[in-house]
Structure formats: structure tokens, C-alpha cells
Design an enzyme around this catalytic site. Structure first.
Site, PDB file in Angstrom:
ATOM      1  N   GLY A   1      48.391  55.369  81.914  1.00 16.59           N
ATOM      2  CA  GLY A   1      49.793  55.184  81.543  1.00 16.59           C
ATOM      3  C   GLY A   1      50.664  55.016  82.771  1.00 16.59           C
ATOM      4  CG  ASP A   2      53.350  56.954  83.442  1.00 17.34           C
ATOM      5  OD1 ASP A   2      54.188  56.780  82.554  1.00 17.34           O
ATOM      6  OD2 ASP A   2      52.687  57.996  83.574  1.00 17.34           O
TER       7      ASP A   2
ATOM      8  CE  LYS B   1      51.637  50.865  78.877  1.00 20.30           C
ATOM      9  NZ  LYS B   1      51.458  51.958  79.846  1.00 20.30           N
TER      10      LYS B   1
ATOM     11  N   GLY C   1      57.388  55.868  77.924  1.00 23.33           N
ATOM     12  CA  GLY C   1      58.620  55.625  78.664  1.00 23.33           C
ATOM     13  C   GLY C   1      58.477  54.293  79.367  1.00 23.33           C
ATOM     14  CG  HIS C   2      57.491  51.117  77.801  1.00 22.60           C
ATOM     15  ND1 HIS C   2      57.121  50.549  76.607  1.00 22.60           N
ATOM     16  CD2 HIS C   2      56.413  51.840  78.189  1.00 22.60           C
ATOM     17  CE1 HIS C   2      55.882  50.905  76.311  1.00 22.60           C
ATOM     18  NE2 HIS C   2      55.438  51.698  77.250  1.00 22.60           N
TER      19      HIS C   2
ATOM     20  CD  GLN D   1      51.245  56.702  74.679  1.00 21.23           C
ATOM     21  OE1 GLN D   1      50.780  56.164  73.693  1.00 21.23           O
ATOM     22  NE2 GLN D   1      52.506  57.019  74.769  1.00 21.23           N
TER      23      GLN D   1
ATOM     24  CB  THR E   1      58.381  64.777  80.793  1.00 21.19           C
ATOM     25  OG1 THR E   1      57.508  64.072  81.687  1.00 21.19           O
ATOM     26  CG2 THR E   1      57.947  64.485  79.370  1.00 21.19           C
TER      27      THR E   1
HETATM   28  P1  IMP Z   1      51.018  63.341  73.935  1.00 18.03           P
HETATM   29  O1  IMP Z   1      50.881  61.865  73.770  1.00 18.03           O
HETATM   30  O2  IMP Z   1      52.442  63.808  74.081  1.00 18.03           O
HETATM   31  O3  IMP Z   1      50.246  64.113  72.905  1.00 18.03           O
HETATM   32  O4  IMP Z   1      50.336  63.726  75.342  1.00 18.03           O
HETATM   33  C1  IMP Z   1      48.923  63.629  75.545  1.00 18.03           C
HETATM   34  C2  IMP Z   1      48.610  63.166  76.959  1.00 18.03           C
HETATM   35  O5  IMP Z   1      49.050  61.824  77.114  1.00 18.03           O
HETATM   36  C3  IMP Z   1      49.313  63.968  78.060  1.00 18.03           C
HETATM   37  O6  IMP Z   1      48.445  64.025  79.183  1.00 18.03           O
HETATM   38  C4  IMP Z   1      50.530  63.130  78.398  1.00 18.03           C
HETATM   39  O7  IMP Z   1      50.980  63.342  79.718  1.00 18.03           O
HETATM   40  C5  IMP Z   1      49.948  61.734  78.226  1.00 18.03           C
HETATM   41  N1  IMP Z   1      50.951  60.726  77.902  1.00 18.03           N
HETATM   42  C6  IMP Z   1      51.544  60.490  76.713  1.00 18.03           C
HETATM   43  N2  IMP Z   1      52.399  59.464  76.797  1.00 18.03           N
HETATM   44  C7  IMP Z   1      52.340  59.016  78.056  1.00 18.03           C
HETATM   45  C8  IMP Z   1      52.985  57.935  78.741  1.00 18.03           C
HETATM   46  O8  IMP Z   1      53.763  57.148  78.207  1.00 18.03           O
HETATM   47  N3  IMP Z   1      52.656  57.805  80.055  1.00 18.03           N
HETATM   48  C9  IMP Z   1      51.746  58.618  80.674  1.00 18.03           C
HETATM   49  N4  IMP Z   1      51.124  59.617  80.063  1.00 18.03           N
HETATM   50  C10 IMP Z   1      51.417  59.817  78.772  1.00 18.03           C
END
Ligand code: IMP
Length: 425
Positions: free
Chosen positions: A12-13, A16, A40-41, A222, A299
Site C-alpha cells: 500500500g501507499d 496509486k 488514503g489516496h 491497499q 492515520t
Molecule cells: P485494515 O484494512 O484497517 O483492517 O488494516 C489491516 C492492515 O492493512 C494494516 O496493516 C493496515 O495498516 C493496512 N492498511 C489498510 N489500508 C491501508 C492503506 O491504504 N495503505 C497502507 N496500509 C493499509
């Protein structure tokens, strides 16, 4: 342009959003197929920064956006995001945004479950605490509320009874506060008239777009390593982040999803817990974090940083069918004396060229690093390969060779047009 699925190839991040934004200029529709406001885009357009979580990235350009059935949709978060966009002058009308009737709703109770589950885990996952995982659990458990339920108050009320009976028993068992029905139902009924004008049959509109020869960018949230099936389980999100998710998460036929464009930084980052073989703990990791401004969009959490992992990328390319790679943030490596690429893993003297499936099997796995010379001439803002130092070109070519996928885009700065395009070899 044919259809394109944009998939995060790491954790992720990867950037994209800006790739999707760039493609959106050449497409007719941008469709989201998974995740929710855990994403978060970030886009920077004419110096203005837009932070999107649920809205498809094309909306900033006034392109039609669709939120598919595979998305976990928090109605409160969506309405707040629409208001934020409108305050920045981006109009979000039903002509611009369509939401699938069958998308799963994320409710305040899911956020409470997310927090309680994280506290109960001896090793927390480090979720975004947005309630995304628990909402998907309800979907699979066949007790979720869906967007279409907002149109039928009596049915919505019945579904909420079922959901609360299930979860309140759990809250009670743990000695935690239970949820009252009335405030939840009232809030949903108050939001319904604002959301329902956006609701439609996304699958049908995508089919019509295909028949009319229009092109769609499917915007993955993600990334492959956070996929519920293909990621580093259990340190994953709860949806299908891979390209196949674009079909099940919107209703488009798999044969129509088009080219799969994987997006990867030229280094690696991860937020939350879980294995990260090429992670850098010391000063180099901090240098990457500072230079790349590696803090979560949503976050604010500092991201873990490390070298690019070609073993991981190779596997992601295979399971997600990545046809082409976009490499982002090349300019962050400007000024490093030397740069490494993880080209293999090693455990007890044995070479491993795949990611061991179990978390336990990853203990003691070390990266095999190949070192590259850094460069002093800045790449920031470069828009052609010729403008890059030879060392940067050598790194890009090595990544391509190690991963076995052509690199067709390279980004060199935050502005939308800080992009180098390359023809597939
Ligand atoms: P959840 O999607 O909130 O359940 O988080 C599960 C895992 O996915 C955690 O390690 C989060 O930090 C990661 N995660 C969820 N959304 C993102 C994103 O948009 N970017 C990076 N990591 C993400």
C-alpha cells in the site's frame, strides 16, 4: 485507451492515486473495487493537495466515478469526504458518482469491534481502526447491511436487529458496552436521502460503458501484500486487493478488465505489523522516511521503510497478473550514496526465491542485497529517461530484469505531470 486495473504491488501507499489520476485524463470512468476509508489516496493538482479515501481518484477531474460492490462503505465518512471535496470546489453529483446497491455498509459498531479486536490480540495487526475488517466479516457472515437497504426503512430496521443481536452478545460477553438500535437506525435514516441519489446498478453501467467502447480505470486500494488470500496473513486487510478483485468487486467480466498496471515505489514501505524482510531499522530507514515523507495519509502513523524487495514484487506480479510496472518516488533516492535491491532471501544458508507462506517460516529469513551506485544529479521533476542520471537508469533496468515485468512509468515528483513514460520493451 483500453481498460486498466491499477494495483498496489507492495503493502500500500505506492502512490496509486496519482497514477490513477494521470490515467483518468485518458479514460471515461474510474471505479473502486475494494477496501473503504482505510485507503488514503493523495493527489496534487496545480499545487492543491486532495486527500481521498472513498471517492474514486478521477472525481477531481470531473470524471465519472463508481464505487463497486466490493467496497466497504462508511456512509458518514463518504458524506464528510464529499463535503470536503465540495469545499475545494470539486462538485460531486450523481452524474459524477455512482455507488453500487450491493456495497457493504460500515457502521460505528464496526469501528468499536475493530478497536476491541485489536486490544484482544496478543499481536495486534495494526489496523486503521476504521471498522473495515469487521464490516467484511459481517458480509461473509451474511448479516451485513448493504447500501440498497437504505431505501427500505422497515427492512433496514430488521437487518439492524439481526446485526445487533449478534454483536451485542459478544460485547456483553466481554463486559463491554453494547450498542443501542435507535441512534444507529436514526443516523442511517438521516443519511439515506443524501446517499440514495448516488445509488445505482454499477455492474449494468460498466457493461454499457464497455458496449459503448468507453474505457475504465479500476482503482485498487491497499496492495497485493495486504490481500486477504495473497498477502502476509494474518497481517492483511480483509478484501481482494489483487486485479481479480476488480471483476468480483464491480461486476465487470474478468475478460474485460484489460491491462494490469502494478504500482511500486523504488523502495518499500509498510504500515502496521507483519513481515518485512528488506526493512531498514537504522539511520537509512529514517532517511527514507524523512525524504519520502512516509507517514500515513489517514492515520499519520510513521511508515516502516526498507529497500525494494524483488522477491516480493515478482510474486505479486504473478498472483495479480501484473503486465506493466509503474515505479514511483524515484526522486526520494536522490542523494543516497548507494542503493540496495533485495534480489533473494536466505535462511540457514539456503537461498529462497518465494515468500514462505507462514509467518513462522519467515523467522530468520534474511534479504540478499545487490548494491547499486547512487547519484548526485537530482531526478526530481525529470520527464524523460534521457534526463535521468545513468545510475538511476541502471537501477530501473535492474528492477525490470529482476521482477520480469516492463517498467512503463516512473514518477519523479509530486506534481501530476512529473512522470516518465517508457514503451514496453
Ligand atoms: P485494515 O484494512 O484497517 O483492517 O488494516 C489491516 C492492515 O492493512 C494494516 O496493516 C493496515 O495498516 C493496512 N492498511 C489498510 N489500508 C491501508 C492503506 O491504504 N495503505 C497502507 N496500509 C493499509
Amino acid at each position: 485507451m483500453s481498460n486498466v486495473v491499477v494495483v498496489g504491488a507492495q503493502w500500500g501507499d505506492e502512490g496509486k492515486g496519482r497514477i490513477v489520476d494521470w490515467l483518468a485524463e485518458r479514460a471515461d470512468i474510474v471505479a473502486r473495487y475494494n477496501g473503504g476509508h482505510n485507503a488514503g489516496h493523495t493527489l496534487v493538482v496545480n499545487g492543491q493537495t486532495y486527500k481521498l479515501a472513498l471517492l474514486p481518484s478521477g472525481v477531481v477531474r470531473g470524471k465519472r466515478g463508481m464505487i463497486g460492490n466490493g467496497v466497504a462503505l462508511d456512509p458518514e465518512a463518504l458524506l464528510a469526504e464529499i463535503a470536503r471535496m465540495e469545499a475545494l470546489g470539486v462538485r460531486i453529483t450523481p452524474e459524477v458518482l455512482q455507488i453500487a446497491e450491493t456495497a457493504t455498509l460500515v457502521l460505528p459498531i464496526h469501528r468499536a469491534i475493530d478497536a476491541a479486536q485489536e486490544q484482544l490480540r496478543d499481536k495486534p495487526i495494526g489496523t486503521t481502526l476504521r471498522g473495515i475488517g469487521p464490516a467484511y466479516e459481517d458480509k461473509v457472515g451474511r448479516r451485513a447491511l448493504r447500501v440498497c437497504d437504505l431505501a427500505d426503512p422497515a427492512y433496514l430496521s430488521q437487518r439492524l436487529d439481526l446485526l445487533l443481536a449478534h454483536h451485542n452478545a459478544w460485547f456483553r460477553g466481554l463486559g463491554l458496552e453494547t450498542f443501542e438500535k435507535a441512534p444507529l437506525l436514526d443516523a442511517l435514516l438521516a443519511m439515506a436521502p443524501k446517499l440514495l441519489p448516488f445509488v445505482g446498478r454499477v455492474w449494468e453501467q460498466l457493461d454499457a460503458a464497455y458496449q459503448a467502447g468507453q474505457s475504465v480505470v479500476f482503482e485498487g486500494s491497499q496492495a497485493v501484500m495486504l490481500d486477504i488470500d495473497w498477502g502476509s496473513y494474518p497481517y492483511v486487510t480483509s478484501s481482494s486487493t489483487v486485479a481479480a478483485g476488480a471483476a468480483s468487486g464491480t461486476g465487470i467480466a474478468p475478460s474485460r478488465i484489460g491491462t494490469v498496471l502494478g504500482v511500486s515505489k523504488v523502495y518499500a514501505t509498510r504500515v502496521g505489523e507483519g513481515p518485512f524482510v528488506s526493512e531498514l531499522d537504522g539511520a537509512l530507514g529514517e532517511q527514507l522516511r524523512d525524504r519520502g515523507r512516509e507517514y500515513g495519509v489517514n492515520t499519520g502513523r510513521p511508515r516502516r521503510c526498507g529497500w525494494l524487495d524483488a522477491v516480493q514484487l515478482r510474486q505479486a506480479a504473478k498472483v495479480s497478473g501484473i503486465d506493466q510496472l509503474a515505479l514511483t518516488k524515484l526522486d526520494v533516492l536522490d542523494g543516497f550514496d548507494s542503493i540496495s535491491l533485495c534480489v533473494g532471501y536466505e535462511r540457514d544458508g539456503q537461498r529462497i526465491d518465494y515468500i514462505p507462506a507462514s509467518d513462522a517460516a519467515l523467522v530468520g529469513v534474511r534479504p540478499v542485497l545487490r548494491e547499486f551506485a547512487g547519484w548526485s544529479r537530482p531526478t526530481q521533476g525529470a520527464r524523460t529517461m534521457d534526463a535521468l542520471p545513468a545510475e538511476a537508469v541502471a537501477l530501473i533496468e535492474a528492477i525490470e530484469a529482476e521482477v520480469g515485468v516492463p517498467v512503463t512509468m516512473v514518477t519523479t515528483g509530486a506534481e501530476r505531470d512529473d512522470v516518465i513514460l517508457r514503451d514496453p520493451a
